[in-house]
Write an enzyme that holds these catalytic residues in place. Structure first.
Site, short mmCIF file in Angstrom:
data_model
loop_
_atom_site.label_atom_id
_atom_site.label_comp_id
_atom_site.label_asym_id
_atom_site.label_seq_id
_atom_site.Cartn_x
_atom_site.Cartn_y
_atom_site.Cartn_z
N LYS A 211 0.85 -1.20 0.03
CA LYS A 211 -0.05 -0.04 -0.15
C LYS A 211 0.89 1.16 0.08
O LYS A 211 1.44 1.63 1.02
CB LYS A 211 -0.92 0.14 1.18
CG LYS A 211 -2.22 1.16 1.24
CD LYS A 211 -2.69 1.40 2.42
CE LYS A 211 -1.96 2.24 3.47
NZ LYS A 211 -1.93 3.81 2.98
N GLU B 251 10.39 1.63 10.43
CA GLU B 251 11.09 2.86 10.34
C GLU B 251 10.15 4.14 10.47
O GLU B 251 9.05 4.38 9.87
CB GLU B 251 11.98 3.21 9.07
CG GLU B 251 12.77 4.20 9.17
CD GLU B 251 13.06 5.11 7.97
OE1 GLU B 251 12.71 6.11 8.12
OE2 GLU B 251 14.05 4.56 7.27
N CYS C 38 13.03 11.55 6.44
CA CYS C 38 13.34 10.97 7.81
C CYS C 38 14.71 11.36 8.51
O CYS C 38 14.54 11.35 9.86
CB CYS C 38 12.80 9.62 7.75
SG CYS C 38 11.05 8.93 7.23
N GLU D 269 9.09 16.38 16.00
CA GLU D 269 9.21 16.33 14.64
C GLU D 269 8.50 17.21 13.62
O GLU D 269 7.31 17.08 13.72
CB GLU D 269 9.21 14.94 13.95
CG GLU D 269 9.69 14.70 12.74
CD GLU D 269 9.81 13.20 11.99
OE1 GLU D 269 10.63 12.90 11.30
OE2 GLU D 269 8.45 12.51 12.51
#
Length: 535
Positions: free
Chosen positions: A199, A272, A306, A404
């Site tokens: 997906k 991750e 990331c 973040e």
């Protein structure tokens, strides 16, 4: 106290050339959309081009039953694929490698059209996938072929370690690196003999579908790699319920849910997740190199990476000169929309990401932070552009201090000594990537070893560790579980099996020897093996 440098001028505005490439017609997009596993009468979802906000693609939406059907087809195809010799799988990956390089302009255009990143940032994804496909094509046999292991009794126990594919792997890939994260995680799973049901994020599904089409062109049998489109709230449960292993890249909150659900099913998962990555500039660093490195660390893909840097710690003795150099370089960045290599910083990808970046910066400024560069959206360039931004005076009560941001924003802080720098770098639950800059490589590596992060780069931002594909890549703490790249990147998609063949005599005594005598004989043998240095 260190002095506050003057703020930088706004980044250079690049010429706006955002019209879609001529080849990317509705018919071409529809051919890519045809790779989605969905019912013929499925509803459609429309994605928009970040550069302009205009509609880009209408994609079929997969229902949970479509996901179940995809897994059913994948299980049938996987049996044949697992029986396919490694040499044949290798040839397919190497053909894919060549096709990616030969037709890179297509996927560069697609990534820019649906993600908004610059062409130079998109090209790094092309190189990443070429490296990944070549690496696993050339090393899979070393990792997967049967291996003799030391037996329980020398000469009498023949022990072999086998590696079997998990079965059907579910891959959920994000929008920020639509080729690297989609194909990069699927390729080793496929090379290990698994089928994949994936997906990709809907916003950037075209790049993933392009990779799927190219793999089929390279010779991958139908059904071995399939893609479904839909919201996680709709089809995420079907993916989890049918998967034999889950590979996920995304937020920490979602990763926790996936880890919990995988635990309930007793299947493996590799995750991750988020990061709040730190860069340390030591007092012996070359200022010009470190300032160039900071630009490369903070602003690729408009900060939607990331492993990009969001916290920057600078030795007090270098503060004034480093910050002035960093701010000046940031002010010279060219920001804009262009399907060529003439732009340094592109667009954010989604309105929600622009909202997050804006909210983080506005909150910090309202609470006393100082903007040294950038600090505002650029609707004159397109609906989702935001200037590369440097902030100082950021404090723990500000949202972006610890959360973040995932945008072109970095907060910068002075430190007194190395111990404080390491403590500050480690003052986060995240642990994905970090960067250390020093004029002394050995010193830089020693500091790097004390930073709590899955990858740490010395005198580089993130590409050195990411590109060292023979070494593992992944996060510590809230940044995730498992690793991609290297041996871990393919072995995680396998089940280890030990086959031990005992010949002549085992551990129980033969009928003519008493248990007491046999125990004494084995005790003597164990002592002799230790004396001989045997393991």
């Amino acid at each position: 106290m260190v002095a506050e440098p003057a703020t930088a001028p706004s980044p250079t505005t690049a010429p706006r050339r955002a019209g879609l490439p001529a080849w990317l017609t509705p018919a071409r997009i529809e051919r890519l959309a045809a790779h989605v596993s969905a019912a013929p009468d499925a509803g459609r979802v429309t994605t928009n081009a970040p550069y302009t906000g205009a509609p880009l693609a209408g994609l079929p939406v997969s229902a949970p039953t479509d996901v179940e059907d995809a897994f059913a087809r994948a299980r049938i195809a996987q049996k044949t694929w697992a029986a396919t010799p490694l040499s044949a799988r290798r040839r397919i990956l190497l053909r894919f490698h060549d096709l990616v390089l030969a037709r890179q302009d297509e996927v560069l255009d697609l990534m820019q059209a649906e993600n908004g990143k610059t062409r130079r940032d998109a090209f790094l994804e092309v190189t990443d996938i070429a490296i990944t496909s070549r690496y696993y094509a050339r090393t899979a046999a070393k990792y997967l072929e049967p291996k003799r292991r030391r037996g329980a009794i020398p000469l009498l126990t023949h022990t072999t370690e086998l590696r079997h594919p998990k079965g059907v792997v579910a891959v959920i890939s994000p929008w920020n690196y639509p080729l690297s994260m989609a194909a990069g995680d699927a390729l080793p799973a496929l090379m290990a003999g698994n089928a994949v049901v994936q997906k990709p994020d809907t916003q950037t599904a075209l790049s993933a579908l392009w990779a799927l089409g190219l793999m089929r062109e390279a010779g991958l049998p139908a059904g071995v790699w399939q893609m479904v489109i839909g919201r996680g709230s709709s089809i995420g449960g079907a993916l989890m319920d049918n998967a034999d292993f889950m590979m996920f890249t995304g937020s920490t909150a979602s990763g926790r849910r996936i880890a919990r659900d995988a635990g309930e099913r007793l299947i493996g998962a590799s995750l991750e997740l988020g990061g709040k990555n730190a860069m340390i500039v030591l007092d012996d660093a070359d200022i010009d190199q470190a300032a160039d490195g900071a630009v490369a660390a903070c602003f690729p893909s408009a900060g939607q990476l990331c492993v990009s840097i969001e916290r920057l710690y600078v030795a007090e003795s270098l503060w004034d000169r480093f910050v002035a150099a960093f701010v000046a370089r940031t002010g010279r960045l060219r920001i804009g929309a262009a399907f060529d290599y003439g732009v340094d910083v592109g667009s954010l990808t989604t309105p929600s990401q622009l909202d997050t970046v804006t909210a983080h910066v506005d909150d910090a400024v309202a609470k006393g932070a100082t903007v040294l560069a950038g600090g505002k959206a650029r609707p004159d360039l397109g609906p989702l552009f935001y200037e590369p931004t440097i902030l100082t005076g950021v404090t723990p009560d500000m949202t972006l201090y610890a959360e973040e941001t995932f945008g072109p924003v970095v907060s910068i802080y002075p430190y007194r000594d190395v111990e404080e720098a390491i403590e500050l770098a480690n003052s986060t639950p995240y642990g994905l990537n970090a960067s250390v800059w020093s004029g002394d490589g050995a010193r830089g590596r020693a500091v790097a070893a004390r930073v709590r992060a899955g990858t740490v780069n010395v005198n580089e931002a993130f590409a050195a560790a990411w590109g060292s594909i023979d070494a593992p890549m992944g996060g510590m703490g809230d940044s995730g579980l498992g690793r991609r790249h290297g041996a871990d990147g393919i072995l995680k998609y396998t089940e280890a099996q030990t086959v031990a063949h005992q010949r002549v005599q085992g551990f129980y005594p033969p009928a003519r020897i008493s248990p007491e005598t046999w125990a004494a004989l084995l005790t003597g043998a164990l002592k002799a093996m230790k004396a001989a240095g045997l393991r």
